[in-house]
Design a protein around this motif. Structure first.
Motif, short mmCIF file in Angstrom:
data_model
loop_
_atom_site.label_atom_id
_atom_site.label_comp_id
_atom_site.label_asym_id
_atom_site.label_seq_id
_atom_site.Cartn_x
_atom_site.Cartn_y
_atom_site.Cartn_z
N ARG A 51 -4.54 4.16 1.37
CA ARG A 51 -4.21 2.73 1.41
C ARG A 51 -5.45 1.90 1.76
O ARG A 51 -5.70 0.86 1.15
CB ARG A 51 -3.12 2.48 2.44
N GLU A 52 -6.22 2.38 2.69
CA GLU A 52 -7.44 1.68 3.08
C GLU A 52 -8.44 1.62 1.94
O GLU A 52 -9.05 0.57 1.69
CB GLU A 52 -8.06 2.38 4.29
N LEU A 53 -8.59 2.70 1.22
CA LEU A 53 -9.57 2.78 0.14
C LEU A 53 -9.19 1.96 -1.08
O LEU A 53 -10.06 1.53 -1.84
CB LEU A 53 -9.76 4.24 -0.27
N ILE A 54 -7.88 1.73 -1.29
CA ILE A 54 -7.45 0.99 -2.48
C ILE A 54 -6.96 -0.42 -2.13
O ILE A 54 -6.34 -1.08 -2.96
CB ILE A 54 -6.35 1.76 -3.24
N SER A 55 -7.24 -0.88 -0.93
CA SER A 55 -6.68 -2.14 -0.44
C SER A 55 -7.16 -3.38 -1.17
O SER A 55 -6.61 -4.47 -0.97
CB SER A 55 -6.96 -2.29 1.06
N THR A 56 -8.16 -3.24 -2.03
CA THR A 56 -8.67 -4.41 -2.76
C THR A 56 -7.88 -4.70 -4.04
O THR A 56 -8.14 -5.71 -4.70
CB THR A 56 -10.15 -4.22 -3.12
N ILE A 57 -6.95 -3.84 -4.40
CA ILE A 57 -6.15 -4.08 -5.60
C ILE A 57 -4.71 -4.42 -5.22
O ILE A 57 -4.26 -4.12 -4.12
CB ILE A 57 -6.17 -2.87 -6.57
N GLY A 58 -4.00 -5.04 -6.13
CA GLY A 58 -2.63 -5.46 -5.88
C GLY A 58 -1.69 -4.29 -5.67
O GLY A 58 -1.90 -3.20 -6.20
N LEU A 59 -0.65 -4.53 -4.88
CA LEU A 59 0.41 -3.56 -4.61
C LEU A 59 -0.12 -2.27 -3.98
O LEU A 59 0.43 -1.19 -4.19
CB LEU A 59 1.15 -3.22 -5.92
N PHE A 60 -1.18 -2.39 -3.20
CA PHE A 60 -1.84 -1.19 -2.68
C PHE A 60 -0.96 -0.37 -1.75
O PHE A 60 -1.09 0.86 -1.67
CB PHE A 60 -3.17 -1.54 -2.01
N ASN A 61 -0.03 -1.02 -1.03
CA ASN A 61 0.86 -0.26 -0.15
C ASN A 61 1.75 0.68 -0.94
O ASN A 61 1.85 1.88 -0.65
CB ASN A 61 1.71 -1.22 0.69
N ALA A 62 2.42 0.13 -1.95
CA ALA A 62 3.31 0.95 -2.78
C ALA A 62 2.51 2.00 -3.57
O ALA A 62 2.97 3.14 -3.74
CB ALA A 62 4.10 0.06 -3.73
N LYS A 63 1.34 1.61 -4.04
CA LYS A 63 0.53 2.54 -4.82
C LYS A 63 0.07 3.73 -3.98
O LYS A 63 0.07 4.87 -4.45
CB LYS A 63 -0.66 1.81 -5.45
N ALA A 64 -0.34 3.46 -2.74
CA ALA A 64 -0.77 4.55 -1.86
C ALA A 64 0.39 5.52 -1.61
O ALA A 64 0.21 6.75 -1.64
CB ALA A 64 -1.28 3.99 -0.54
N LYS A 65 1.56 4.98 -1.37
CA LYS A 65 2.74 5.82 -1.15
C LYS A 65 3.05 6.66 -2.38
O LYS A 65 3.33 7.87 -2.27
CB LYS A 65 3.94 4.93 -0.80
N ASN A 66 2.99 6.05 -3.57
CA ASN A 66 3.30 6.78 -4.81
C ASN A 66 2.24 7.83 -5.12
O ASN A 66 2.56 8.91 -5.62
CB ASN A 66 3.40 5.79 -5.97
N VAL A 67 0.98 7.52 -4.86
CA VAL A 67 -0.10 8.48 -5.12
C VAL A 67 0.11 9.74 -4.27
O VAL A 67 0.01 10.87 -4.78
CB VAL A 67 -1.48 7.85 -4.82
N ILE A 68 0.40 9.56 -2.99
CA ILE A 68 0.61 10.71 -2.11
C ILE A 68 1.84 11.50 -2.53
O ILE A 68 1.82 12.74 -2.60
CB ILE A 68 0.74 10.25 -0.65
N ALA A 69 2.92 10.81 -2.86
CA ALA A 69 4.15 11.50 -3.30
C ALA A 69 3.92 12.25 -4.60
O ALA A 69 4.41 13.37 -4.79
CB ALA A 69 5.28 10.49 -3.45
N THR A 70 3.16 11.64 -5.51
CA THR A 70 2.85 12.30 -6.78
C THR A 70 2.01 13.55 -6.55
O THR A 70 2.27 14.60 -7.18
CB THR A 70 2.10 11.32 -7.71
#
Length: 222
Positions: free
Chosen positions: A73-92
């Motif tokens: 989440r910290e590393l991708i925080s500059t793009i939109g929807l980073f909270n949901a994206k971080a969660k989905n990346v880990i789950a994937t």
């Protein structure tokens, strides 16, 4: 658009750009999958900036899972929807390890079962990573297909199915990239650059093409 016009349209695209590809930076199917997941409501430029930081630290499912959701989440925080994206990346990543041996599946059903992966993302991965002649319809392709008269439709799925029928087989593998690049740089949403469009004479978008025909093409200064 008639068959001869469709053939001519893609012949021109191929002549101008024989080997089109995504503008997302990646070195493996897994990196591509993550980059496309991150690209939702974000530009390729912004995603590439993020993955230049992310992938040197972790570019496999196991490494990203070990990195953890908070760090991602910290590393991708500059793009939109980073909270949901971080969660989905880990789950994937967890699903890839538990169900697919840590590899990205080359099947639509398996890809769409991953968190944060819809039909468009699956089509991009199948086409670009695995060489399948799929058609990922984003906002650019949706606009271009309707304007050109290549495949009219009110939904992305309708346009996708129309394009798969309309595009000559010889051009289907690369058509996704040609159309998205055309929409990104020439057939823009607000100000389409009709005077410099290489397929203007084939286009059904008369409100712009007719007006553009009376304007001289811009001369770029060197």
């Amino acid at each position: 658009m008639k068959p001869a016009a469709r053939q001519e349209l893609f012949a021109r695209f191929k002549a101008l750009n024989p080997h089109p590809t995504t503008e997302l930076l990646y070195d493996s199917p897994f990196e591509l999958l993550i980059a496309v997941m991150l690209s939702a409501q974000a530009t390729d430029v912004s995603v590439n900036k993020v993955t230049r930081r992310l992938f040197p630290l972790a570019n496999t499912p196991a490494a990203l899972l070990a990195l953890g959701e908070d760090r991602v989440r910290e590393l991708i925080s500059t793009i939109g929807l980073f909270n949901a994206k971080a969660k989905n990346v880990i789950a994937t990543c967890r699903i890839l390890l538990e169900q697919h041996g840590g590899t990205v599946p080359a099947a639509r059903e398996a890809l769409e079962a991953l968190p944060g992966v819809g039909r468009k993302t699956a089509n991009v991965v199948l086409n670009t990573a695995f060489g399948q002649p799929t058609m990922a319809v984003d906002t650019h392709i949706f606009r271009v297909a309707n304007r050109l008269g290549l495949a009219k439709g009110k939904t992305p799925l309708a346009v996708e199915l129309g394009l798969l029928k309309a595009i000559p087989n010889a051009y289907l593998q690369d058509a996704h990239h040609w159309l998205i690049l055309h929409g990104r740089y020439t057939c823009k949403a607000q100000k389409p650059n009709c005077p410099e469009c290489p397929v203007r004479d084939l286009c059904a978008y008369k409100p712009k093409t007719v007006a553009a025909a009376d304007k001289p093409a811009r001369i770029k200064k060197k």
